[in-house]
Structures are given as structure tokens and as C-alpha cells.
Design an enzyme around this catalytic site. Structure first.
Site, short mmCIF file in Angstrom:
data_model
loop_
_atom_site.label_atom_id
_atom_site.label_comp_id
_atom_site.label_asym_id
_atom_site.label_seq_id
_atom_site.Cartn_x
_atom_site.Cartn_y
_atom_site.Cartn_z
N GLY A 131 28.00 -0.99 -1.15
CA GLY A 131 26.67 -0.42 -1.33
C GLY A 131 26.14 -0.60 -2.73
O GLY A 131 25.18 0.04 -3.13
N ARG A 172 18.25 13.28 -4.03
CA ARG A 172 19.47 12.64 -3.53
C ARG A 172 20.57 13.66 -3.23
O ARG A 172 21.41 13.44 -2.36
CB ARG A 172 19.95 11.60 -4.54
CG ARG A 172 21.19 10.80 -4.10
CD ARG A 172 21.50 9.74 -5.14
NE ARG A 172 22.85 9.21 -4.98
CZ ARG A 172 23.17 8.18 -4.21
NH1 ARG A 172 22.25 7.58 -3.50
NH2 ARG A 172 24.43 7.75 -4.16
N ILE A 176 26.97 6.04 1.51
CA ILE A 176 25.61 6.04 1.02
C ILE A 176 25.59 5.12 -0.18
O ILE A 176 26.47 5.19 -1.05
CB ILE A 176 25.12 7.46 0.67
CG1 ILE A 176 23.67 7.41 0.15
CG2 ILE A 176 26.04 8.17 -0.32
CD1 ILE A 176 23.03 8.77 -0.07
N SER A 177 24.63 4.23 -0.22
CA SER A 177 24.56 3.25 -1.30
C SER A 177 24.28 3.92 -2.64
O SER A 177 23.81 5.05 -2.72
CB SER A 177 23.46 2.22 -1.01
OG SER A 177 23.80 1.42 0.10
N ALA A 178 24.58 3.18 -3.70
CA ALA A 178 24.29 3.65 -5.05
C ALA A 178 22.78 3.76 -5.27
O ALA A 178 22.00 3.02 -4.67
CB ALA A 178 24.90 2.70 -6.07
#
Length: 293
Positions: A57, A103, A127-129
Site C-alpha cells: 500500500g 483517517r 489500509i494504504s499509507a
């Protein structure tokens, strides 16, 4: 004694430097990392780690920026400002939506939500960065105008789907498709706590359990499609559901992956370019994803 990790993978740098730098990453015997910068070069040597999920991610390039700035960010707005400072976010529209969607509401409890790193969310998914979310929003922003349709394949926690929904507004349609029903259920709860909750209630934001490789024909064609896992090749149903003038962002590859930008021209022809090198979990079946989980 510092010992070098495996190095050298040439890719495109996305931070605002006047030239590319060659990075050499060393690993301390206590598993802390230090970063040495050599003289300017035309290539960027990127990290390859023993743990294949370490960079999942992430852009393989922007990961290095964290060593310059540290990770002591504790507020959503500060995270966005950090990404603006390093040139990942350039548009006010992307900055605004990432400031609006906190976030922290989408990161599992116990994880630092604003650190620029991907995080496990269960079921062999991540969950992606933040920098990867920002990169995709920047690439898609012109196709996320009010009233447009957007599809988020592998919607996971629902974070990016919520961003899409706020950008296309109540007259548009944002659809998230995730093949793990438990993640769909938790993503709905996440969004209900977020600024996108009214759009979910009104129905312009939808989340479905299904095989994202098949898209979601009900709301097609789409002005924007985002795929949050790496496909060995671009699924034809997603190309078919892309509107003329639309754009898809999708990681493609197996061991070596590139973030591809797929544009469908007004005549229906397809143009594809590589944006940067990345590392994502594979886009696969639910059974294969849950194997050994």
C-alpha cells in the site's frame, strides 16, 4: 556494525526535489533504520525488504521521506500539511477532502492513524499509507467533480470511498466494492462516524460485498475508478465500465508492481502510463485472500 539491506530498484520520485538522489538504507542490528544519501544521481535506489507486507500500500519511493521527517504527527490536519510540504498534495481540493475525512476513524484501534505507513486491517488486507491515498486522489481529482460517478475496488475500511463521495457530492455516486463482508460491515460503521455519513444515508455513497474485479455495473459507467490491490493484468470489466473521458488508477504486477493510470479516450481507445512503483496486496478471490488467515 551497520549492514546493508538489499537495494536498487529504479523508479519515479514524487517529492519536490530538484534532482533524484541515490538512497542507501542500512539496518541496525536492533532493527532500527538509518538513511544515507550519496551524491546526486539519475536513479533512485529503493528499499526491498525481507517482509513482503512491509511496503504494502505504499509507493516504494515516497516511503523514504519518512526518514527525513519522522513520524511524530498526531493530528489529521498536520498529516495533510506534511503531504503538501513534500509535494504529494498539490491541489486545494485534495487537501480539503483529506482534512475533512479523519483517517483516525478508519484505522484499527491501537494503531497511530497519522503515521505515513500502511496498516493491517485484518483478513490479510491493509489500509494504504496516507501518501498513497493522496497520490491517487491527485491523479483522479479531475474525474471526481460534483455529479460524477466513482468506483473504489477493494474499498477496505471505506476511507477512500468516503473521500470520493465528498468530492462528487450528493448529485454524484461513489461505490465501494469489497469481497470481505466483515470489512464492508466495519467500513459502513466507519463512514457513519465521518463527514461522509449524510451521503451514505442519502444513498449517493454505497458499499457492497462483491468481487471488485467484476466492477459494479449498476452505477456504471464511471468517471473515476480506483483499485486498491495489485492485479496481474487490468481486468477487462473495469475497462468496460470506465466512461469515455474517464480515468482508472490501478496497481499492476506481481513481485514488481507499477501504479498504472488508465485513460479512456472519447473515441473509446485506451491510453496507459506508469506513474510510480508500488507494493500492494494482490487483487484476488476472497478464498485466496483468506487462505492461511
Amino acid at each position: 556494525m551497520l549492514s546493508p539491506l538489499v537495494l536498487a530498484y529504479t523508479c519515479r520520485y514524487c517529492a519536490p526535489l530538484n534532482h533524484l538522489l541515490t538512497f542507501t538504507l542500512h539496518q541496525h542490528h536492533h532493527h532500527r533504520h538509518s538513511l544515507a544519501i550519496s551524491a546526486p544521481s539519475t536513479t533512485l535506489s529503493c528499499l526491498h525488504t525481507p517482509n513482503p507486507r512491509f511496503l504494502t500500500g505504499n509507493s516504494l519511493v515516497f516511503k523514504m521521506e519518512r526518514f527525513f521527517s519522522g513520524s511524530g504527527i498526531n493530528k489529521n490536519k498536520a498529516m495533510v500539511e506534511h503531504l503538501q510540504r513534500y509535494g504529494v498534495i498539490n491541489s486545494k481540493k485534495v487537501a480539503q477532502v483529506m482534512e475533512t475525512v479523519d483517517r483516525a476513524l478508519f484505522v484499527p484501534d491501537g494503531n497511530p492513524p497519522y503515521v505515513d505507513s500502511p496498516m493491517q486491517i485484518g483478513y490479510n488486507a491493509t489500509i494504504s499509507a496516507p501518501h498513497m491515498h493522496a497520490t491517487c486522489l491527485e491523479l483522479l481529482q479531475e474525474n471526481l467533480q460534483p455529479g460524477m460517478h466513482a468506483l473504489d475496488v477493494g474499498s477496505g475500511t471505506g476511507y477512500l470511498t468516503a473521500c470520493f463521495a465528498l468530492m462528487v457530492g450528493p448529485q454524484g455516486c461513489a461505490v465501494g466494492v469489497e469481497h470481505i463482508p466483515e470489512l464492508v460491515a466495519s467500513s459502513i460503521k466507519n463512514i457513519e462516524k465521518s463527514a461522509a455519513a449524510p451521503l451514505l444515508k442519502e444513498g449517493s455513497l454505497k458499499l457492497h460485498a462483491g468481487d471488485g474485479r467484476l466492477g459494479w455495473p449498476e452505477c456504471a459507467p464511471y468517471d473515476a475508478i480506483h483499485v486498491g490491490a495489485a492485479a496481474p493484468e487490468i481486468p477487462q470489466p473495469l475497462i468496460d465500465q470506465l466512461k469515455p473521458g474517464g480515468r482508472m488508477v490501478i496497481p499492476v504486477g506481481n513481485i514488481f508492481q507499477d501504479l498504472k493510470v488508465v485513460d479512456k479516450n472519447l473515441d473509446g481507445s485506451i491510453s496507459i502510463r506508469s506513474e510510480t512503483s508500488v507494493r500492494y496486496v494482490p487483487l484476488t478471490s476472497r478464498e485466496a485472500q483468506l487462505r492461511d488467515y
